[in-house]
Design an enzyme around this catalytic site. Structure first.
Site, PDB file in Angstrom:
ATOM      1  N   ILE A 432       0.814  -1.215   0.000  1.00 51.93           N
ATOM      2  CA  ILE A 432       0.000   0.000   0.000  1.00 51.93           C
ATOM      3  C   ILE A 432       0.848   1.266   0.000  1.00 51.93           C
ATOM      4  CG2 ILE A 432      -1.839   1.229   1.212  1.00 51.93           C
ATOM      5  CD1 ILE A 432      -2.625  -1.430  -0.148  1.00 51.93           C
ATOM      6  N   TRP A 562      -8.500  14.508   7.586  1.00 57.61           N
ATOM      7  CA  TRP A 562      -7.540  14.234   8.652  1.00 57.61           C
ATOM      8  C   TRP A 562      -6.816  15.501   9.103  1.00 57.61           C
ATOM      9  CZ3 TRP A 562      -5.075   8.923   6.909  1.00 57.61           C
ATOM     10  CH2 TRP A 562      -6.035   7.919   7.103  1.00 57.61           C
ATOM     11  N   GLU A 606     -15.153   8.582   5.686  1.00 57.62           N
ATOM     12  CA  GLU A 606     -15.141   9.059   7.063  1.00 57.62           C
ATOM     13  C   GLU A 606     -16.115  10.194   7.348  1.00 57.62           C
ATOM     14  OE1 GLU A 606     -11.570  11.019   9.420  1.00 57.62           O
ATOM     15  OE2 GLU A 606     -11.279   8.921   8.912  1.00 57.62           O
ATOM     16  N   HIS A 696      -2.611  -4.361  10.983  1.00 55.49           N
ATOM     17  CA  HIS A 696      -2.724  -3.753  12.304  1.00 55.49           C
ATOM     18  C   HIS A 696      -2.581  -4.777  13.420  1.00 55.49           C
ATOM     19  CE1 HIS A 696      -4.649  -0.786   9.642  1.00 55.49           C
ATOM     20  NE2 HIS A 696      -4.078   0.079  10.454  1.00 55.49           N
TER      21      HIS A 696
END
Length: 757
Positions: A432, A562, A606, A696
């Protein structure tokens, strides 16, 4: 009027919880040491809230990882695969949060999703047909008693029963309605225990009430609380909502036996209108969310008092509150030692918002509020001109037309041209973007920032790390490479530093999930590109390999989402200003020989409004075009990638396809690749790389596990459209996990490729 907050940051003012937790994960401290660090944070938070004069101080808002996960453990909703490991209670909790791979077994973590319209992520509770929901944990009672022992009777905060059942993932034949009786019994017992401990108020967080609700949803909510509230005894119960308004269930909410109702007057578009039309029930307290809990600008007391004055016409008892938990803003401005006061005086982090609440309480109690010193000082601050505009940028945005957002030729023709150009194998492998950010890399970057390392020495170090990263990828056998992003501290902050109009903080950390914290930059003025941002490193990296090297950028919507945005212009205007800057970078990369360019829109989902009726006008009608503008000027043979993570994509999958990227990578591993069916059902045209393993988690996925994931993908996605990749960047992982994971990924892809021939 009294004052209250919904919750407070739990990471510690200098991220003490993050560092203590990571030391515990590495085996460097004991569980007792970690518990002590957590208690120190809670003690500090309690002391500053008491000192501020806050009337209703929360407890139970602390968590080692996530509040929803805490609630799952409180209610015995813990999948057997975690309890069967035979670990301690704390380690079982972390196994559910992060996954576990060791002598006790090998399990993946629970799924993780965005928390409504924020950059916080929650762990998705998992309920199967054998789950027995009951009160089994003791944490909220312990935290209440801990505060009580220091002389403070707090307001316990618990995720509400309705929201918990709505957020859960059901893995059997049962649905939320099948767990009403058990859930109501558990919450009833909880109320009885708090009554016995002497609690006066308890807060049930019910943010799911601001979502679109069906008649079935409303029945579920009312049935739960008709049963739960019978057991409240002497405890006063607050139904606390945030992130929107409760237009679908306001009458039902008011009819239930709640003592307090918390409404959001910052993001709740219709909250004030609802009260004006329907009134507010006599005998209940309105917790008015008028201090913004999600942004860092100082409150405008004139506007706030106007709302409170209007509410006083309808509610006999009002508590001044934040619009949501202060989890979403940094801890304290006292750590911002380098930021000029001409900027800093306009900011309010969590600690400063406590001061704002205290000042609003004082102002509202004054005979002449507008003449109070606090009000007058605030009025002077808000009368000052804050920004200087960039007229050239504004004119460019105003001049944009529909054709500027369209890339030609169309997707099918571009796909044919690109397959001929790159000649990649079936199931091409890539990552990624970022590679592990080791302690050495962070130390060198810090030394450079402090002026302890020269520019030339720093660039030599980054070149060395980049070369090592490329050599490693070629050794592993990846098909499309990345440069590793060692020069970047953060995928938004780095770009903000290269853009005019941004401000940067020193220690304004905000929790994203678990131990992951981010430091959002601040949009101060109009945005423009000050200089090339990535060209130097992408060109250098491409010079070291014959394989395609992806140029790595963050998209305009994610940069905006963000960041802490301005409140004096629209989000659309800011997004398009950023899009102008990113487009310039994309064209520069293409001009310098970079043939694959990834523009990450990790946070696209988001800020999607929580109500479907607001999606298009309030968001998608400008967010999708902002991304399209970024790449609409490139040649057909240039391949545009994008990436999205940890969100629900199914309801906007057609809009995602309409972004007109050539390849898109999704987070999918934690959600068991459920997005695959959505892609197939919607005839998704864009080439896709659903993540085959969860980065993660510290686990190393086996080759067989990755092959199984690819097998699921092949059943639903045409082989010629399928890419193989992790589900997110690798910066938070270590080399010890990353290298074997990528080797297994490449070997799995090769074996599937051979089987397909």
């Amino acid at each position: 009027m009294q004052t209250s907050i919904i919750g407070y940051p739990r990471i510690g003012k200098l991220r003490e919880l993050k560092f203590a937790s990571e030391m515990y994960f590495r085996g460097e401290i004991t569980a007792a040491d970690l518990e002590k660090a957590a208690k120190d944070i809670r003690s500090y938070n309690l002391s500053i809230q008491k000192k501020s004069g806050l009337d209703l101080i929360p407890s139970g808002d602390f968590s080692f990882y996530d509040g929803v996960l805490d609630t799952a453990f409180l209610l015995n909703a813990v999948p057997e695969r975690y309890t069967a490991l035979g670990l301690s209670e704390l380690d079982t909790y972390f196994a559910a949060a992060r996954g576990y791979q060791g002598e006790k077994g090998d399990v993946k973590a629970l799924a993780m999703k965005k928390w409504y319209n924020t950059n916080y992520h929650y762990m998705v509770p998992e309920i199967d047909d054998s789950t027995e929901i009951k009160l089994s944990g003791t944490k909220p009672f312990e935290l209440f008693s801990e505060a009580l022992s220091s002389g403070t009777k707090t307001k316990p905060v618990i995720i509400g029963a309705y929201t918990f059942l709505k957020l859960a993932r059901y893995k059997g034949t049962k649905t939320a309605s099948d767990f009403v009786e058990q859930t109501a019994a558990a919450y009833s017992e909880l109320l009885k225990k708090f009554s016995g401990l002497g609690a006066e108020w308890i807060q049930f967080d019910e943010p799911s009430l601001v979502m679109d609700m069906t008649a079935e949803d409303i029945r579920l909510f009312t049935e739960l609380y008709e049963n739960i509230l019978r057991s409240k005894g002497s405890v006063k119960v607050i139904a606390q909502t945030y992130f929107g308004d409760v237009r679908d269930c306001y009458k039902e909410l008011c009819a239930l036996d709640f003592d307090g109702i918390g409404l959001d007057f910052t993001e709740g578009k219709k909250s004030l209108e609802i009260i004006k039309q329907n009134g507010f029930p006599t005998g209940k307290t309105l917790f008015a969310g008028v201090v913004n809990g999600k942004n860092i600008w100082r409150s405008n007391y004139a506007s706030t008092l106007s709302v409170l004055s209007e509410l006083e016409k309808y509610a006999g008892s009002i508590v001044i509150s934040t619009s949501c938990s202060l989890l979403h803003v940094p801890c304290t401005l006292s750590n911002e030692t380098k930021l000029d006061n001409k900027y800093k005086k306009h900011f309010a982090y969590a600690e400063e918002k406590l001061t704002e609440l205290a000042e609003l309480k004082k102002i509202t109690s004054a005979k002449s509020p507008a003449e109070s010193e606090e009000y007058r000082r605030n009025a002077v601050l808000h009368s000052e001109p804050r920004t200087t505009g960039n007229e050239a940028v504004r004119k460019k945005v105003a001049a944009l037309t529909e054709k500027d957002f369209v890339r030609l030729p169309g997707f099918a023709e571009r796909e044919r041209i690109q397959k001929e150009r790159f000649k990649l194998p079936l199931f091409p492998t890539t990552t990624i973007g970022s590679f592990p950010q080791t302690a050495e890399i962070k130390s060198v970057r810090s030394a450079h920032r402090k002026g302890e390392l020269s520019d030339s020495d720093y660039e030599f170090f980054i070149e060395k790390k980049t070369a090592e990263c490329i050599a490693l990828q070629e050794e592993i056998g990846l098909d499309v490479l990345v440069h590793g992003e060692f020069e970047r501290s953060d995928m938004v902050e780095y770009f903000g530093e290269c853009l005019d109009g941004y401000l940067f903080t020193e220690k304004a950390w905000v929790q994203s999930y678990g131990t992951r914290c981010v430091k959002p930059p601040v949009v101060w003025g109009d945005i423009s590109r000050a200089k090339p941002m990535t060209v130097r490193w992408s060109v250098y990296a491409q010079s070291l390999t014959k394989k395609p090297m992806k140029g790595m950028l963050t998209g305009p919507v994610t940069i905006l989402n963000w960041s802490f945005p301005r409140e004096d212009i629209s989000l659309r205007e800011t997004a398009l200003q950023i899009a102008l800057a990113i487009r310039e970078e994309v064209l520069d990369l293409e001009k310098n020989g970079i043939s694959i360019i990834q523009v990450d829109e990790a946070a696209l989902r988001e800020k999607l409004p929580l109500r479907r009726s607001d999606w298009r006008e309030d968001y998608l009608d400008w967010a999708i075009p902002a991304f399209r503008y970024v790449h609409s000027g490139v040649k057909p043979e240039t391949q545009i990638h994008t990436h999205m993570c940890y969100s629900e994509f199914s309801d906007i999958i057609k809009d995602i396809d309409d972004m007109d990227a050539d390849v898109i990578t999704f987070e999918a591993s934690r959600s068991d690749l459920t997005i695959l069916d959505v892609l197939r059902e919607n005839n998704f045209r864009t080439e896709v790389g659903p993540g085959v393993y969860d980065i993660h988690s510290p686990r190393v996925p086996s080759k067989e596990e990755i092959k199984a994931a690819i097998g699921k993908m092949r059943e639903r996605i045409p082989a010629e459209k399928l890419w193989v990749n992790p589900d997110c960047g690798l910066k938070t992982r270590g080399n010890a996990e990353t290298v074997p994971s990528l080797k297994n990924l490449v070997n799995a892809a090769k074996e599937v490729r051979n089987e397909n021939c």
